[in-house]
Design a protein around this motif. Structure first.
Motif, PDB file in Angstrom:
ATOM      1  N   LEU A 246      76.578 131.603  11.359  1.00 25.30           N
ATOM      2  CA  LEU A 246      75.233 131.812  10.921  1.00 25.30           C
ATOM      3  C   LEU A 246      74.438 130.873  10.831  1.00 25.30           C
ATOM      4  N   ARG A 247      73.504 130.919  10.915  1.00 26.68           N
ATOM      5  CA  ARG A 247      72.143 130.034  10.812  1.00 26.68           C
ATOM      6  C   ARG A 247      72.283 129.810   9.299  1.00 26.68           C
ATOM      7  N   THR A 248      71.073 128.890   8.744  1.00 27.05           N
ATOM      8  CA  THR A 248      70.916 128.206   7.695  1.00 27.05           C
ATOM      9  C   THR A 248      69.649 129.170   7.103  1.00 27.05           C
ATOM     10  N   GLY A 249      69.291 129.129   6.079  1.00 26.86           N
ATOM     11  CA  GLY A 249      67.787 129.392   5.968  1.00 26.86           C
ATOM     12  C   GLY A 249      66.613 127.945   6.144  1.00 26.86           C
ATOM     13  N   ASN A 250      65.441 128.001   5.995  1.00 28.77           N
ATOM     14  CA  ASN A 250      64.707 127.115   6.096  1.00 28.77           C
ATOM     15  C   ASN A 250      64.703 126.045   5.221  1.00 28.77           C
ATOM     16  N   PRO A 251      64.922 125.394   4.808  1.00 24.82           N
ATOM     17  CA  PRO A 251      64.908 124.186   4.061  1.00 24.82           C
ATOM     18  C   PRO A 251      63.768 124.214   3.011  1.00 24.82           C
ATOM     19  N   SER A 252      62.937 124.981   3.837  1.00 24.88           N
ATOM     20  CA  SER A 252      61.417 123.721   3.627  1.00 24.88           C
ATOM     21  C   SER A 252      60.253 124.927   2.870  1.00 24.88           C
ATOM     22  N   SER A 253      60.535 125.971   3.810  1.00 18.19           N
ATOM     23  CA  SER A 253      59.413 127.224   3.624  1.00 18.19           C
ATOM     24  C   SER A 253      60.041 128.812   3.190  1.00 18.19           C
ATOM     25  N   GLU A 270      64.535 133.934   3.859  1.00 15.55           N
ATOM     26  CA  GLU A 270      65.225 133.530   3.564  1.00 15.55           C
ATOM     27  C   GLU A 270      63.564 131.342   3.239  1.00 15.55           C
ATOM     28  N   GLY A 271      65.142 130.743   2.733  1.00 15.88           N
ATOM     29  CA  GLY A 271      63.780 129.440   2.224  1.00 15.88           C
ATOM     30  C   GLY A 271      64.600 128.637   1.455  1.00 15.88           C
ATOM     31  N   PRO A 272      63.796 127.750   0.971  1.00 19.18           N
ATOM     32  CA  PRO A 272      64.790 126.758  -0.660  1.00 19.18           C
ATOM     33  C   PRO A 272      64.831 128.003  -2.277  1.00 19.18           C
ATOM     34  N   GLY A 276      61.224 121.526  -2.719  1.00 21.70           N
ATOM     35  CA  GLY A 276      61.787 120.563  -2.722  1.00 21.70           C
ATOM     36  C   GLY A 276      63.386 119.857  -2.584  1.00 21.70           C
ATOM     37  N   LYS A 277      63.873 120.861  -3.102  1.00 17.77           N
ATOM     38  CA  LYS A 277      65.453 120.854  -2.507  1.00 17.77           C
ATOM     39  C   LYS A 277      65.947 121.097  -1.954  1.00 17.77           C
ATOM     40  N   LYS A 278      67.096 121.513  -1.415  1.00  8.54           N
ATOM     41  CA  LYS A 278      67.790 121.414   0.127  1.00  8.54           C
ATOM     42  C   LYS A 278      68.755 122.907  -0.364  1.00  8.54           C
ATOM     43  N   ALA A 279      68.673 122.741  -0.942  1.00  8.10           N
ATOM     44  CA  ALA A 279      69.586 124.501  -1.288  1.00  8.10           C
ATOM     45  C   ALA A 279      68.827 125.215  -0.823  1.00  8.10           C
ATOM     46  N   THR A 280      69.342 126.522   0.525  1.00 11.82           N
ATOM     47  CA  THR A 280      69.104 128.249   0.993  1.00 11.82           C
ATOM     48  C   THR A 280      69.260 129.106   0.835  1.00 11.82           C
ATOM     49  N   TYR A 281      68.949 130.149   1.176  1.00 14.88           N
ATOM     50  CA  TYR A 281      69.276 131.050   1.383  1.00 14.88           C
ATOM     51  C   TYR A 281      68.577 131.909   2.484  1.00 14.88           C
ATOM     52  N   LEU A 282      69.624 133.242   3.240  1.00 13.74           N
ATOM     53  CA  LEU A 282      69.290 133.845   4.348  1.00 13.74           C
ATOM     54  C   LEU A 282      69.850 134.660   3.530  1.00 13.74           C
TER      55      LEU A 282
END
Length: 783
Positions: A246-253, A270-272, A276-282
């Motif tokens: 699985l790919r991870t979500g975009n950490p910046s937008s 998807e996104g953070p 400004g934090k590194k945790a992401t969702y998709l």
């Protein structure tokens, strides 16, 4: 003298026109970001250089202290990205598609150069698997290919059917028959975890297959597909492996995708979690009722609905590694109504049925870098699938009576962990374990005669377990000579049967363009749990079935025919032992097409063999054009307990594929893209299971059996030419991108065998054929 107001209006219109024209005509750009890690230890690599090849002026950047990088203002279109670092093999991402709708997020893994500190350029194309301990019979596939390849239908399983050695049982199923084996021998993994068949209407018509994938292409990252002699970390598989990442979500937008089409709607986000934090969702959700294409489906398809939801979260920490929580779930429903009495031609027309299915898989994963040489990954997982089926038959008095019922639920709770360690530049090792607690609730019954009460085939509630251990190493013996070797062991707690499976692969790179490889592996797989619980006179006769073994021998010759073309030839031999077969007939689990009401007594006394050769000629996408030609010639046989050798059900003997596609950049600044793709698939016909006509006429139903010396699967139906195409148009705008797509599967409506039935009017056994063309027109917006 001109009016001042007119002057102002004229100036305003001129300025507005200039702004609008420049907005339309300007070259659109996008941001490209990602991270660079050591492939073994997963440590971030600072100071790696990232360059867009052939860009003018040259565009590039350097990774920061954590291995992260950002490239801004990258023009839309196709690009080749090179990542280099002293002491590592360079990594080239070929023909990367950049669009305005979504930022590109890459996770680059570099391999240490094991000979010296110079840089060696390795072009990473689709033929190079992500798993570095693979020797042969493997291939990386990308999400973009599932969208682009004709006949792919955004489905990785249908995409795989274009690869050498792979065939589909029929057009309506995405089952994967690898080198003449049953689709049920395939292992599905998501994020390293074994999962149930991740397809809608899974195992309903073909064991191991379904109708469409339950995993949206919006969720998948680049993944691996194996067709034989796979590494030691893969267990409980006898034919092949689908290893999906699985790919991870975009950490910046935050980004969104919406798609609507004939097959349903598709929504993704998807996104953070916090900017400004590194945790992401998709996450992604799909729903379909197939209402728009119901006129094209078989008359007995009924009302079909499905939906699925999937997600992946990434939670990096400062010192405790990275946690991720991911999951996939699918719900399916099919309802069929009896026809009016004056339309009855077969007993199928008299039946009402209600079928509900589900599958799910979820995991909490942890990845921890303990130093420059060691990396540990662990996952706690839960998965399962279930079927609830009820069927009623309408009598000639128009009263309904129960015909069959099935409740088949199974759940798997797992814990697994693996440690990757580098013992030096020439030796890396991965060692780990999987433990699965298997729970089940099964209750299956079926009526034997017209109007008779359904008889119980099996009823079982309980639990068992499966323990797997493995260790595998990659050793550079000399320059150009690499050994991959390992051992896999599995123990089935239900009946205390076990298997010790050695694996080995040796690859010699003769020169920069030629390589030879040898692969060996012993592989085994559990039967579907209901097979073990078949009852006869109150006794579970199949509970002590041994694990079927399949030993693979493969030779591979790979040739680079230039920078963008390759050829591969792989002859192979597979030896099958302890195959479950009936003690007094041709019945075997390796020939099962559907097993809901499987009720045969079995013994582990069968054997078999698959022999063949796979051929691939491929031009990778370059300057807007690609093609893929694959051919497989094979022979798949088995011997039952009666010592008679027969063809297997999936012995098509040959499969040919030809795919070609062309892309054109369009617009004044080449912002848009038109893509046209064609696939021609020609494969041997399906094998015939003989009808016992006397028994069928007496039972007024199709009864299969060998009579008058006719062996099962000796004959074939007609060969099947299948033509498919895909046309798409991508339009890039400053704030979003849109894609129109037309996908057509089996354009010529090639007829294929569907079923046998007793004709109530003519009182004869007849054969039904279907020719299904499956279209999908869709519109997608990315923003």
């Amino acid at each position: 003298m001109q009016n001042p107001m007119i002057k102002k209006i004229t100036l305003f219109v001129f300025c507005l026109t200039t702004v609008l024209f420049s907005a339309v005509a300007q070259q659109h750009t996008q941001t490209l970001r990602g991270s660079v890690h050591d492939k073994i230890s997963r440590e971030g690599l600072p100071g790696a250089t990232i360059v867009i090849k052939d860009s003018e002026p040259l565009m590039g950047t350097v990774s920061d202290l954590d291995g992260n990088f950002v490239l801004k203002d990258v023009p839309v279109g196709r690009h080749n990205l090179q990542i280099s670092m002293v002491g590592y093999e360079s990594f080239i991402v070929s023909e990367l598609l950049v669009s305005t709708g979504r930022e590109i997020v890459l996770n680059i893994e570099l391999i240490r150069h094991s000979v010296d500190l110079g840089e060696v350029v390795v072009r990473v194309n689709k033929d190079v698997p992500l798993n570095s301990m693979t020797t042969l019979s493997s291939r990386q596939f990308t999400v973009e290919e599932t969208n682009r390849y004709a006949g792919g239908m955004d489905d990785p399983a249908r995409l795989a059917s274009a690869f050498a050695g792979v065939a589909t049982p029929n057009v309506t199923s995405n089952g994967i028959s690898v080198r003449g084996n049953s689709p049920g021998g395939l292992l599905w993994r998501i994020e390293g975890v074994e999962v149930p068949n991740p397809n809608h209407f899974a195992n309903l018509t073909v064991v191991g297959g379904g109708v469409l994938t339950a995993l949206s292409s919006q969720m998948m990252g680049n993944s691996d597909f194996f067709t034989g002699a796979f590494p030691a970390e893969y267990g409980n598989a006898s034919s092949g492996v689908f290893d999906i990442r699985l790919r991870t979500g975009n950490p910046s937008s935050r980004e969104f995708t919406m798609q609507a089409g004939v097959l349903g709607i598709d929504l993704a986000a998807e996104g953070p979690f916090v900017e400004g934090k590194k945790a992401t969702y998709l996450m992604n959700y799909r729903y379909s009722a197939l209402g728009l294409i119901s006129p094209l489906l078989p008359e007995d398809a009924g009302l079909i609905k499905y939906q699925d939801f999937s997600f992946n979260t990434s939670l990096p920490t400062q010192k405790a590694g990275t946690f991720s929580f991911w999951g996939i779930g699918a719900l399916d429903r099919q309802e069929m109504k009896a026809a009016d009495m004056d339309q009855w031609q077969s007993d199928f027309d008299r039946d009402d049925s209600q079928t509900s299915l589900y599958m799910f898989a979820s995991g909490l994963s942890h990845k921890w870098v303990t130093g420059s040489k060691t990396f540990i990954s662990s996952t706690l997982s839960a998965s399962g699938n279930g079927l609830d089926h009820a069927e009623q038959r309408m009598g000639y008095d128009l009263e309904r009576f129960p015909q069959s019922g099935a409740v088949n639920h199974s759940w798997r709770y797992g814990l697994q962990s693996a440690i990757n360690h580098s013992f030096g530049e020439r030796h890396t090792n991965k060692t780990g374990f999987y433990f699965s607690h298997l729970a089940y609730a099964i209750d299956i019954e079926q009526s034997v005669d017209e109007g008779a009460a359904p008889e119980r085939i099996m009823k079982e509630n309980g639990s068992s377990g499966l323990l797997q251990l493995f260790s595998q190493s990659k050793i550079t013996l000399a320059t150009g000579l690499t050994l991959n070797a390992g051992l896999h062991a599995q123990y089935f707690l239900l009946n205390q049967n076990y298997a010790i499976e050695p694996r080995a692969g040796l690859k010699y790179e003769i020169n920069a363009n030629h390589s030879l490889a040898l692969g060996y592996g012993m592989h085994s797989r559990l039967e579907d749990l209901p097979v073990y619980f078949v009852e006869q006179n109150g006794t579970q006769t199949n509970k002590d079935l041994d694990l079927m073994r399949s030993t693979h021998y493969v030779l591979a010759w790979d040739v680079k025919l230039g920078e963008h073309m390759r050829m591969s030839i792989e002859p192979y031999y597979q030896h099958l032992t302890k195959v479950p077969v009936a003690p007094d007939s041709y019945i075997s689990t390796i020939n099962t097409d559907e097993n809901i009401f499987f009720r045969h007594v079995l013994v582990s006394e069968g054997k078999g063999r698959n022999i063949g050769v796979d051929f691939t000629l491929e031009r990778f996408l370059h300057k807007g054009m690609y093609f893929l030609v694959t051919a497989s010639v094979f022979d798949s046989k088995y011997t039952a307990a009666d010592n008679i050798e027969r063809n297997t059900r999936f012995n098509k003997n040959y499969v040919l594929n030809a795919l070609i596609g062309k892309e054109w950049l369009m617009g004044s600044h080449k912002n848009n893209m038109l893509s046209v793709n064609l696939r021609i698939n020609y494969m041997g016909g399906n094998r015939m299971e003989p009808i016992d006509y006397n028994a069928s006429l007496a039972a007024r139903d199709a009864i299969y059996g060998e009579t008058n010396g006719e062996l099962a699967f000796a004959k074939k139906y007609d060969d099947m030419p299948i033509i498919s195409f895909t046309v798409s148009y991508r339009r890039n705008r400053p704030q979003y991108a849109s894609v129109w797509s037309l996908q057509m599967l089996n354009v010529t409506k090639t007829q294929e065998f569907s079923n046998h039935y007793y004709n109530l009017e003519s009182e004869t056994i007849q054969t039904d054929f279907n020719g299904i063309m499956l279209p999908n027109i869709s519109y997608r917006v990315e923003f």
